[in-house]
Design an enzyme around this catalytic site. Sequence first.
Site, PDB file in Angstrom:
ATOM      1  N   HIS A 266       0.826  -1.206   0.000  1.00  0.00           N
ATOM      2  CA  HIS A 266       0.000   0.000   0.000  1.00  0.00           C
ATOM      3  C   HIS A 266       0.873   1.274   0.000  1.00  0.00           C
ATOM      4  O   HIS A 266       0.903   1.982  -0.984  1.00  0.00           O
ATOM      5  CB  HIS A 266      -1.015   0.047   1.161  1.00  0.00           C
ATOM      6  CG  HIS A 266      -1.868  -1.169   1.257  1.00  0.00           C
ATOM      7  ND1 HIS A 266      -2.675  -1.580   0.221  1.00  0.00           N
ATOM      8  CD2 HIS A 266      -2.033  -2.098   2.245  1.00  0.00           C
ATOM      9  CE1 HIS A 266      -3.312  -2.682   0.573  1.00  0.00           C
ATOM     10  NE2 HIS A 266      -2.936  -3.026   1.789  1.00  0.00           N
ATOM     11  N   ASP A 317      -4.730  -8.568  -3.185  1.00  0.00           N
ATOM     12  CA  ASP A 317      -4.972  -8.313  -1.765  1.00  0.00           C
ATOM     13  C   ASP A 317      -6.204  -9.038  -1.204  1.00  0.00           C
ATOM     14  O   ASP A 317      -6.151 -10.230  -0.945  1.00  0.00           O
ATOM     15  CB  ASP A 317      -5.057  -6.785  -1.559  1.00  0.00           C
ATOM     16  CG  ASP A 317      -4.987  -6.380  -0.097  1.00  0.00           C
ATOM     17  OD1 ASP A 317      -4.856  -7.270   0.752  1.00  0.00           O
ATOM     18  OD2 ASP A 317      -5.057  -5.170   0.198  1.00  0.00           O
TER      19      ASP A 317
HETATM   20 ZN    ZN Z   1      -3.042  -7.031   2.704  1.00  0.00          ZN
END
Ligand code: ZN
Length: 446
Positions: A266, A317
């Site tokens: 991220h 993810d």
């Molecule tokens: Zn993750």
Amino acid sequence: MREIFANWALLPEGWARDVVLTLDGAAIASVAAGPAPADATRVQALIPGMANLHSHAFQRGMAGLAETRGASADSFWTWREVMYRFALALNPEQMQAIAELAYIEMLEAGFTRVGEFHYLHHAPDGSSYADPAEMSLRILAAAQATGLHLTHLPVFYAHSDFGGAAPAPGQRRFLHSPDAFLRLLDTLDARMTRPLDRLGFAPHSLRAATEDEISTLLTARPNGPVHVHVAEQMREVEDCLKAHGQRPVERLLATLPVDARWCLIHATHLTEAERRDVAASGAVAGLCPVTEANLGDGLFPAPEFLSEGGAFGIGTDSNVRIALAEELQVLEYGQRLTRRQRNLLAGGPGSTGGALFRGALAGGAQALAAPPARIAAGAPADLVALHDETGPAPDGDLWLDRWLFGRGVAVETVWCGGVECVSGGRHRDRDRVVAGFRRAVEAIQA
Ligand code: ZN
């Protein structure tokens, strides 16, 4: 030896026409220009398989189940409550069944390797399974059954918040001491037997692992990829500032030897200085645009980061959707929507799809310690054939632009380690795997 003839192939030096590949087992034996051999498999466009650098496979089982609004405003943190309830219910067989569906969907999307950021280690009451590696072995089995290359990233998780706070009850399946965690990695060294699979590890985040604990792990495991979630949410940034007087990325770079073996998952919320320091560190930014949009995380400063030479790759993810083309599309579209410009990630004159695909290919391979992803003699035969059903077949990077942003171009065939896993857009074991997935989620929801 098997032969593939491609009208177009994306080679390391660029697109080439009329390319003949020979495959020898798991590797590409030769690449040459020439007419189609009589018994070759014919494809329209051939590109290297992509690494999916960040997955929590089990979350595929709750895809679409957290899209109903509750009485109060929803956020990443309310989503996490739903995810913890789901995580506490899974048994090892269900974990494997759900991972198998996630992995065949990754292959069908054009991914040929997954980085599995794996934190569901223990039984629902938090005790170890008879074999402490049970849940990791389920991930290995799912990758083997589906034919997907695996970079396994067992997660070290010990705390609920910055400063070494005690873990919460909902986190009991995730927890290890550093010693027990290193024993798990030693066990997996011996039990990961496929030659192209890789083992790294992942301190979950600076919330869940202290810098001292991470240093201990780095000393014991000096090689292999290291992944960490960082700066996904503004609350995380604020809590880190409160606890340490530093922002999470700032603190990570100040206290740990972040370099090219690292992947920062991220890294959404960056100051300009943090952004430049991440780019200069050689670490890969592990971007998960579809999940970050789904969870309302925020937007990574991609144009500046790329212009500073930063490396990036993409991950699915939460697996709320498993779609390679959409990950790259959303990465670009987020920037267009906020900056009211177009083609922001092309990095100069030229194709946006081409720049995004090549960037994610290189960064993904680096982050997962995989061989470079390229169509060349000696490279693994990890190949994706694209098909244009509307024709006329586009030229060069137009294949990628139309696949990512347009219509008509889709994944037709996928070879992973020389094995044809996907044909006609479908994984060879789809029916069996879907039946297993359905049984698993029905039992969990019963
Ligand atoms: Zn993750």
